[in-house]
Design a protein around this motif. Structure first.
Motif, PDB file in Angstrom:
ATOM      1  N   LYS A 127      -2.870  -6.193   1.220  1.00 28.18           N
ATOM      2  CA  LYS A 127      -1.592  -5.547   0.902  1.00 28.18           C
ATOM      3  C   LYS A 127      -0.680  -5.537   2.132  1.00 28.18           C
ATOM      4  O   LYS A 127       0.511  -5.869   2.046  1.00 28.18           O
ATOM      5  CB  LYS A 127      -1.861  -4.106   0.456  1.00 28.18           C
ATOM      6  N   ARG A 128      -1.250  -5.177   3.281  1.00 29.57           N
ATOM      7  CA  ARG A 128      -0.478  -5.138   4.525  1.00 29.57           C
ATOM      8  C   ARG A 128       0.008  -6.542   4.900  1.00 29.57           C
ATOM      9  O   ARG A 128       1.142  -6.727   5.339  1.00 29.57           O
ATOM     10  CB  ARG A 128      -1.342  -4.550   5.639  1.00 29.57           C
ATOM     11  N   LEU A 129      -0.867  -7.518   4.716  1.00 28.10           N
ATOM     12  CA  LEU A 129      -0.522  -8.903   5.023  1.00 28.10           C
ATOM     13  C   LEU A 129       0.667  -9.364   4.178  1.00 28.10           C
ATOM     14  O   LEU A 129       1.608  -9.983   4.683  1.00 28.10           O
ATOM     15  CB  LEU A 129      -1.734  -9.801   4.759  1.00 28.10           C
ATOM     16  N   HIS A 130       0.638  -9.047   2.902  1.00 26.59           N
ATOM     17  CA  HIS A 130       1.732  -9.454   2.011  1.00 26.59           C
ATOM     18  C   HIS A 130       3.046  -8.794   2.419  1.00 26.59           C
ATOM     19  O   HIS A 130       4.106  -9.427   2.413  1.00 26.59           O
ATOM     20  CB  HIS A 130       1.377  -9.089   0.568  1.00 26.59           C
ATOM     21  N   GLU A 131       2.981  -7.519   2.787  1.00 30.83           N
ATOM     22  CA  GLU A 131       4.199  -6.806   3.167  1.00 30.83           C
ATOM     23  C   GLU A 131       4.769  -7.326   4.478  1.00 30.83           C
ATOM     24  O   GLU A 131       5.990  -7.362   4.666  1.00 30.83           O
ATOM     25  CB  GLU A 131       3.910  -5.307   3.252  1.00 30.83           C
ATOM     26  N   ARG A 132       3.898  -7.753   5.392  1.00 31.70           N
ATOM     27  CA  ARG A 132       4.365  -8.262   6.682  1.00 31.70           C
ATOM     28  C   ARG A 132       4.942  -9.663   6.567  1.00 31.70           C
ATOM     29  O   ARG A 132       5.999  -9.975   7.133  1.00 31.70           O
ATOM     30  CB  ARG A 132       3.210  -8.279   7.694  1.00 31.70           C
ATOM     31  N   THR A 146      -6.637  -3.227   1.405  1.00 30.16           N
ATOM     32  CA  THR A 146      -5.545  -2.702   2.224  1.00 30.16           C
ATOM     33  C   THR A 146      -5.022  -3.771   3.168  1.00 30.16           C
ATOM     34  O   THR A 146      -3.805  -3.895   3.386  1.00 30.16           O
ATOM     35  CB  THR A 146      -6.026  -1.477   3.033  1.00 30.16           C
ATOM     36  N   GLU A 147      -5.934  -4.568   3.750  1.00 24.70           N
ATOM     37  CA  GLU A 147      -5.519  -5.647   4.659  1.00 24.70           C
ATOM     38  C   GLU A 147      -4.647  -6.671   3.934  1.00 24.70           C
ATOM     39  O   GLU A 147      -3.641  -7.144   4.477  1.00 24.70           O
ATOM     40  CB  GLU A 147      -6.753  -6.334   5.246  1.00 24.70           C
TER      41      GLU A 147
END
Length: 360
Positions: free
Chosen positions: A177-182, A174-175
């Motif tokens: 995935k969140r990192l890529h989106e940010r 999840t981290e």
């Protein structure tokens, strides 16, 4: 960030060919997952992208630049390893900023960059600790921070979660995935875990024995596997394969199984099968593509194993001599040795050539 292109990349170790003409294009900001079993060549391909291993042929292009002859340190990439590769005697702060320090960045700018990365990954409170004082998940975050702080054109992840326990893997997935989106970063990620591939990737490259089997978005890989290897490798439990023969029916060709049951193919498949009467074929059915009622063909078998898992029930039933695994609702508990009849939608059936194993 930059796009990545691999053009006919090959790798041989002496007489042993480990990569066979790999072609991949990844858009700027894309997330490519290299997926396959151990020994398929995915880590070798990642090392070639990184410059840690020379290609035997083909080109690696990052942005608009061919980098075959560019040293790893000059490719403006950052790599996160399975083993974290942290310096045990350095604080978290210095571990994250060490690459910037080696490049001669002034201390004030370096500290500001380290703080931004630490805030993003929620490790600010750990900056003065040593790696030995951290948990596995915290160490992985620090390794990611060391990559982020460099602001590279391309991030490379080499099975970064394989050393973590199951719960922590989900959290770190999840981290990432969140990192890529940010950050909208361009990422190449190596794994043998298909769940990581399906949840993280914008593109998935499935590999086997050094060959690229299929390159597509995760849903296409799942719904329209290019061959039986991809179909069997993606999905848990994996796709069921039933030997069948194309026979004539009142409404067009149908698939006759070894025990005499018939399955109706989709309208698109019926047109393809119209000239194949008498030919052998393989019908692929995913475990979740069945229901206790509804429309579609009926598939019956003798229940052999029932495995309640909480959210659903896994059932293995024997269709003739072929074991078939199906996923039913949590409260569906058929009796062992009873006959179970299920419905299968025609569009949920994939067809493969038994000789070439390619999708029809």
């Amino acid at each position: 960030m930059s796009q990545l292109s691999l053009r006919g990349v090959r790798k041989s170790f002496g007489a042993l060919d480990v990569l066979h003409s790999i072609d991949v294009d990844l858009d700027d900001g894309g997330f490519l997952v290299l997926l396959g079993p151990s020994g398929c060549g995915k880590s070798t391909l990642l090392n070639i992208i990184a410059g840690l291993e020379p290609a035997s042929g083909g080109d690696v292009v990052i942005g608009e630049k061919r980098v075959n002859d560019v040293f790893p340190k000059d490719r403006n990439i950052a790599m996160v390893f399975q083993s974290y590769a942290l310096y045990p005697t350095m604080s978290v702060r210095r571990n994250i900023g060490f690459g910037l320090e080696m490049r001669g960045m002034p201390e004030k700018e370096r500290n500001a960059a380290v703080q931004r990365a630490a805030d993003l990954l929620q490790v600010s409170h750990l900056l003065d600790r040593k790696p030995g004082q951290l948990s596995g998940g915290q160490r992985q975050r620090v390794a990611m921070g060391r990559a982020i702080v460099r602001d590279p054109e391309l991030f490379l992840f080499d099975e970064p979660l394989s050393n973590l326990d199951a719960k922590l893997r989900v959290e770190m997935r999840t981290e990432i995935k969140r990192l890529h989106e940010r950050l909208k970063t361009t990422i190449v990620y190596v794994t043998h875990d298909q769940v990581e591939a399906m949840t993280l990737g914008t593109k998935v490259a499935v590999m086997k024995d050094g060959y690229l089997q299929q390159l597509a978005d995760p849903q296409t890989i799942y719904d329209e596997p290019a061959n039986m290897f991809v179909a069997g490798f993606i999905g848990s439990p994996s796709m069921n394969f039933l030997d069948a023969t194309v026979v004539g029916g009142d409404e067009g060709p149908v698939l006759e199984l070894s025990d005499g049951q018939t399955l109706k193919p989709s309208p698109d498949h019926r047109s393809l099968l119209s000239g194949m009467t008498g030919q052998k074929i393989v019908a692929g059915i995913r475990p979740e593509a069945v229901s206790m009622d509804g429309n579609g063909s009926t598939l019956s078998g003798i229940v052999d194993v029932v495995e309640p898992t909480g959210p659903d029930t896994m059932v293995v039933m024997n269709v003739g001599e072929t074991p078939v695994t199906v996923r039913l609702g949590a409260r569906d508990r058929p009796l062992v040795q009873s006959t179970l009849s299920l419905k299968i939608r025609p569009k949920a059936i994939s067809l493969f050539d038994p000789e070439t194993t390619l999708r029809i």
